[in-house]
Design an enzyme around this catalytic site. Structure first.
Site, short mmCIF file in Angstrom:
data_model
loop_
_atom_site.label_atom_id
_atom_site.label_comp_id
_atom_site.label_asym_id
_atom_site.label_seq_id
_atom_site.Cartn_x
_atom_site.Cartn_y
_atom_site.Cartn_z
CD1 TRP A 130 -2.64 1.64 0.45
CD2 TRP A 130 -2.09 1.84 2.60
NE1 TRP A 130 -3.39 2.68 0.98
CE2 TRP A 130 -3.06 2.81 2.29
CE3 TRP A 130 -1.60 1.76 3.90
CZ2 TRP A 130 -3.55 3.70 3.24
CZ3 TRP A 130 -2.08 2.64 4.85
CH2 TRP A 130 -3.04 3.61 4.52
CG ASP A 211 -2.34 -2.95 7.01
OD1 ASP A 211 -3.50 -2.95 7.45
OD2 ASP A 211 -1.90 -2.08 6.25
CE LYS A 246 -10.58 -0.40 2.12
NZ LYS A 246 -9.72 0.66 2.69
#
Length: 396
Positions: A130, A211, A246
């Site tokens: 990311w 993560d 999400k």
């Protein structure tokens, strides 16, 4: 003082939205920003979230500050998602969870804690990762290095290269691993490979930071936690950075958590006291609403069941778009085999296009993606998948 400040470069992902918004083509497609969208291109409020918010509004009696680490009920919900209802880590007092402003906030708290409260100085990130990972840890004062993860030729996780690289990372450094739905590749290790990674991390004396932003978007809540739980089983210390943007659709509520796993309850108590200081000098205490939604859902079995249905609907739509992309490209007799897309999971895939091909997709076809050719599958739908595939085939 301000007049000599230079112009900053646009964010490589969020800046793409500005390009998309300026495109006058009514059939334009935005595959950049990582936000879930339904078949109509909308980011919905989940049914379970709406029902939880109704309960919160009826029952809420105060807007007073939360404790520095947030609500205990929220921490319990987070820990249940990570390690299950009957987690030995929780019963042994080895977990400390702080509610953070999103997963980004969790990563920043983790970085500042490691930099200021431990001897760790360098963090290792997968290639690719990311784009905000590096800047977050650099802003916390840490050095950033990278290690191999992805085989661009096979479009898959490169286990041999990753394990070989981990063996070369100096003892005491930090390694950031994606718990599931690797961003941006969608390529995750198998359970056996996760064990090999965990054993290598433990053997090298590294600090793993997981993560964990997409739990439930690959196969299911429990299935997607397998890698995390293997790492926690093998490594006595661990940091997990959770995001509920999400899987609960709480993007603008900025709902995340940082969870520390310690070797024993005594260490947990001392660590918690220091982690609270990091939070206190950053944002003092967390916002309430998003955490209240998660905690409320986890306090009601009917809401939990509804949330699982909501999550299943999102997951199946993403996997359905993967299948449609592969079948459409095959029917067009594409110059490249895209079957790898169906083997990956989560919101993202990297198509393996050159920067020139990515530019052509945007300029000629109004299909916008980041320069690495990472796409967000949620930007596709049954109404635009054929046009996308035809454009993709034309630039190969």
């Amino acid at each position: 003082m301000f007049e000599n400040i230079p112009q900053a470069a646009p964010d490589p992902i969020l800046g793409l939205t500005e390009v998309y918004n300026a495109d006058p083509n009514p059939e334009k497609i935005n595959l950049g920003v990582g936000i879930y969208q339904d078949e109509q291109g909308k980011t919905p409020v989940l049914t379970s979230v709406k029902r939880a918010e109704d309960l919160i509004l009826k029952q809420e009696q105060s807007k007073s500050y939360l404790p520095i680490p947030g609500s205990p009920d929220y921490a319990k919900a987070v820990q249940t998602l990570l390690f299950g209802e009957d987690s030995a880590l929780r019963s042994e007092g080895r977990l400390f969870t702080a509610h953070t402003p999103g997963g980004t906030g969790a990563l920043r708290v983790a970085g500042e804690f490691l930099k200021t409260k431990t001897d760790a100085d360098t963090v290792w990130l997968t290639v690719p990762t990311w784009p905000n990972h590096g800047p977050i840890f650099q802003a916390a004062g840490m050095k950033v290095e990278t290690f191999a993860w992805f085989n661009a030729e096979t479009h898959s996780f490169d286990a041999d290269a990753a394990l070989a690289a981990i063996e070369q990372i100096p003892e005491g450094d930090v390694i950031v691993l994606h718990g599931c739905c690797h961003n941006p590749t969608g390529c995750d290790p198998t359970a056996e490979q996760w064990r090999q990674i965990a054993e290598a991390v433990s053997r090298r004396g590294l600090m793993p930071v997981m993560d964990f932003a997409y739990q439930g978007f690959a196969t299911g809540i429990e299935e997607d936690a397998v890698g995390l739980r293997i790492v926690a089983e093998v490594c006595p210390e661990l940091i997990i950075c959770s995001s509920f943007s999400k899987n609960f659709g709480l993007y603008r509520e900025r709902t995340g958590a940082v969870t520390f796993v310690t070797k024993d309850a005594d260490t947990q108590g001392r660590l918690a006291s220091q982690a609270k200081l990091v939070v206190r000098t950053n944002y003092s205490n967390p916002p309430s609403h998003g955490g209240s939604i998660v905690a409320t859902i986890f306090s009601d079995q009917e809401l939990i069941a509804q949330w699982h249905e909501d999550l299943k609907e999102m997951r199946e739509r993403l996997n359905g778009m993967r299948s449609l992309l592969v079948s459409n490209m095959a029917s067009l007799q594409s110059a490249r085999d895209f079957s790898f897309v169906e083997q990956q999971r989560g919101m993202f895939s990297m198509l393996g296009l050159s920067k020139e091909q990515v530019a052509e997709m945007g300029e000629k076809h109004s299909i916008h993606m980041v320069g690495s050719s990472r796409i967000n599958l949620a930007g596709l739908s049954t109404s635009n998948i054929e046009r996308f595939c035809q454009a993709l085939a034309s630039v190969l």
